[in-house]
Design an enzyme around this catalytic site. Structure first.
Site, short mmCIF file in Angstrom:
data_model
loop_
_atom_site.label_atom_id
_atom_site.label_comp_id
_atom_site.label_asym_id
_atom_site.label_seq_id
_atom_site.Cartn_x
_atom_site.Cartn_y
_atom_site.Cartn_z
CD GLU A 212 25.34 -23.30 52.10
OE1 GLU A 212 25.60 -23.97 51.02
OE2 GLU A 212 26.19 -22.88 52.90
CG ASN A 253 28.73 -21.97 48.83
OD1 ASN A 253 29.27 -21.02 48.08
ND2 ASN A 253 29.29 -22.64 49.81
CG ASP A 314 32.39 -21.66 51.26
OD1 ASP A 314 32.62 -22.66 51.83
OD2 ASP A 314 31.49 -21.31 50.72
CD GLU A 315 35.35 -25.65 52.29
OE1 GLU A 315 36.15 -25.89 53.25
OE2 GLU A 315 34.39 -25.94 52.30
CE1 TYR A 414 32.13 -20.66 60.90
CE2 TYR A 414 33.02 -22.50 59.55
CZ TYR A 414 32.74 -21.11 59.79
OH TYR A 414 32.72 -20.51 58.66
CG ASP A 458 30.87 -30.29 58.16
OD1 ASP A 458 29.83 -29.46 58.20
OD2 ASP A 458 31.97 -30.01 57.84
#
Length: 650
Positions: A212, A253, A314-315, A414, A458
């Site tokens: 990504e 995304n 997603d999300e 992850y 993150d």
């Protein structure tokens, strides 16, 4: 030349390449004196040679293989010429010698390595291969992919320089997709890091790299904020992936997490009933939103050569938002699908429309699972491949029953940068397999193409990419094992670690001089002036001055340097400017002197050396240090050259 399996086996028996059937390897006379035979490499606890993944069905025999002074790589099929060249270059990285390559049908001599393709070997599938070790080594695949993967095993067996124990194996993967993923989203990941990852993944027979990332856009220049890659960089990465038989899977995304693209496009941002815009979401009820996404797809497939497009999905609604906050969703769904439609139908419809667009280009769509809702009356197209990461309402077994292929991308696989790593020992001890999804263990492998580990940024400033590289070493080896064969080839995780240690990293992986200058104090010159702090205060700007300050360069454990002003006890840091994921990513933000802290990754610098000159790049932001006027700032490397400093010992 096409040959039947029976004819080929008989020929290899006569040549001593399949020693098991004869009891011993038939030794051919070498054309030059052979070195003294080395002791065979010690077998693993499981009894087979140390490889990752472990060889399936290994049948040992008496004898061993060693390279001789006259060893060659014999190529039976012209189509393997490029793969043979890669194998020889990789072997040279390991052993410091380059074997000659011959495209020929002559019989192998002692110490030769034979690469072949036999299209009639249906049992090998697309990526399986047969390995024979005797006086020579033979690697045969049904396809070029299989033969190449067999060379990865040969590299692992030969890397120590010791003799390889004789035997044979037919080695076929259990799963078609064996992957690793990197979200180079928001936070830039350096090209050399990605290139090393491709080589290491291929060394382990992983065949897929999901990325990504943002590619610099000609159609949407307003989105070209830092964190992007140039088309030329992606073309280079694609070429390397092709060379190492790793399939790239690009993702942008949408319709969620799309703020890197539409932050400067308020017309496309999801707007709630109170008129508040939410730039992380795309307003899929607008026709131009679909056109925007497909225009990005068009640009990506100019530089990516992939059979897949990953749209994320997603999300979509974050931060406690719900579909009820956006009444245009329900209105759109009812207008298109009738009075019984629900807002979730608008979401599924958008994915299906992207799927149709992607299929028209000969590609297949992939999405994450968490946006799939049982409330929807509009079904997702069954040919969409779902990557399952979150235990949600719709279980993997139901998705498979509905006709989807479901890849295992479990949250337990992850690595979240600066937050938590993958607990590989626990996965191994639990006997994890690709059938072990979050929230459900499915009874059959049918419908599961494979599994992958994924790296997320993150808390990007919590780890450098070099630290991530070290932390994912064992997870990469575990996922390679679990997707190729038995997920626990050794009785204990400690024994599997020993296997991985014996196999090492990919050839050339460690050929990186991360600390090219010796520790000590230097002055950095630019013209007649030198770097110095503009004051002794905390947060002082780093500027040019006539005298300059000796700066202390200290290597860090992860392969960078801290750069300290010993007079104030403060270190060069990138701190100022707008932040994403706890990281200051604003171009032209000042580089300052801050109190030194060993745990502060923003104080770590990559040093590149050319003669007596050096350049600096921040280890986390990946921006280069340049002079803006008289002050030192960070700047994107695309179109901007790092400031070249003379390295002067005081």
């Amino acid at each position: 030349m096409r040959r039947t399996h029976g004819i080929r086996t008989a020929a290899l028996l006569l040549l001593g390449v399949l020693p098991l059937a004869l009891g011993t390897a038939a030794a051919a006379a070498p054309s030059a004196p052979a070195p003294a035979a080395a002791a065979p490499a010690a077998p693993t606890e499981a009894g087979n040679p140390a490889t990752v993944p472990a060889l399936s069905g290994w049948k040992p025999a008496e004898g061993s293989f060693s390279l001789t002074q006259s060893s060659r790589v014999l190529v039976r099929d012209d189509a393997l010429a490029d793969d043979a060249a890669t194998f020889v270059a990789d072997l040279a990285d390991e052993l410091g010698r380059t074997l000659p390559v011959r495209t020929t049908t002559v019989a192998p001599k002692e110490g030769d390595i034979v690469l072949d393709v036999d299209p009639d070997r249906a049992e090998l599938g697309r990526e399986g291969y047969e390995l024979g070790v005797g006086s020579a080594i033979s690697v045969t695949g049904r396809t070029g992919d299989g033969a190449f993967l067999g060379t990865r095993t040969a590299l692992q067996l030969l890397r120590s320089g010791n003799a390889v124990p004789a035997g044979e194996a037919v080695d076929v993967p259990k799963y078609a997709e064996r992957g690793v993923g990197v979200c180079a989203c928001y936070i830039h990941v350096s090209m050399p890091w990605l290139e090393r990852l491709i080589k290491d993944a291929s060394y382990l027979k992983l065949n897929q790299l999901w990325l990504e990332l943002k590619v610099k856009s000609a159609a949407h220049p307003e989105a070209n904020e830092w964190g992007y890659y140039t088309p030329q960089q992606i073309e280079r990465l694609q070429k390397l992936a092709d060379q190492y038989h790793v399939q790239l899977v690009p993702e942008v995304n949408s319709p969620g997490h799309i703020d890197p693209w539409i932050r400067n496009r308020p017309d496309l941002q999801l707007t709630d009933a109170d008129g508040v815009k939410h730039p992380s979401g795309l307003d899929i009820t607008k026709p131009e939103a679909f056109d925007f996404v497909t225009s990005i797809i068009d640009e990506y497939f100019q530089v990516f050569d992939s059979p897949y497009w990953h749209m994320g999905a997603d999300e979509y609604l974050l931060g406690g938002l719900e579909y009820a906050d956006f009444p245009q969703m329900e209105a759109y769904a009812k207008e298109k699908f009738g009075p019984d439609a629900v807002p979730e139908d608008a979401f599924n419809d958008f994915i299906n429309r992207v799927n149709a667009y992607v299929k028209a280009k000969g590609k297949r769509l992939r999405i994450w699972n968490d946006g799939i809702s049982p409330k929807a009356t509009v079904s997702l197209d069954r040919d969409i491949l779902v990557e399952h990461w979150l235990n949600d309402e719709v279980k993997p077994s139901q998705l498979i029953a509905d006709g989807h292929q479901v890849m295992n991308a479990a949250n337990s696989l992850y690595h979240v940068r600066g937050t938590y790593p993958i607990n590989t020992a626990r996965l191994y001890d639990e006997g994890w397999t690709p059938q072990s999804f979050e929230g459900e263990k499915v009874a059959s492998a049918d419908g599961i193409p494979g599994a992958k580990i994924t790296m997320w940024p993150d808390n990007a400033s919590g780890n450098t990419e070099n630290e991530v590289e070290d932390e994912v070493r064992m997870p990469l080896r575990f996922i390679a094992q679990a997707t190729w064969g038995d997920s626990t080839p050794d009785a204990t995780y400690a024994a599997f670690e020993e296997r991985a240690e014996a196999v090492g990293r990919a050839p050339g992986f460690d050929n990186v001089d991360r600390t090219p200058i010796r520790p000590g104090e230097y002055r950095l010159s630019a013209g007649k002036d030198f770097l110095t702090g503009d004051s002794s205060a905390d947060g002082a700007r780093v500027v040019l001055g006539s005298e300059g300050t000796p700066l202390k360069f200290t290597p860090t454990q992860d392969g960078y340097y801290t750069v300290e002003d010993p007079q104030t006890g403060r270190c060069l840091e990138t701190r100022r400017g707008e932040r994403q994921l706890n990281t200051p990513l604003e171009p032209l933000s000042a580089i300052t002197l801050q109190d030194c802290a060993a745990s502060n990754r923003l104080q770590r610098w990559e040093v590149a050396v050319s003669g007596s000159d050096v350049t600096l790049a921040n280890a986390v932001t990946r921006m280069v240090a340049v002079l803006d006027g008289n002050g030192l700032v960070q700047q994107v490397p695309d179109g901007h050259r790092a400031q070249v400093f003379g390295l002067v010992e005081p």
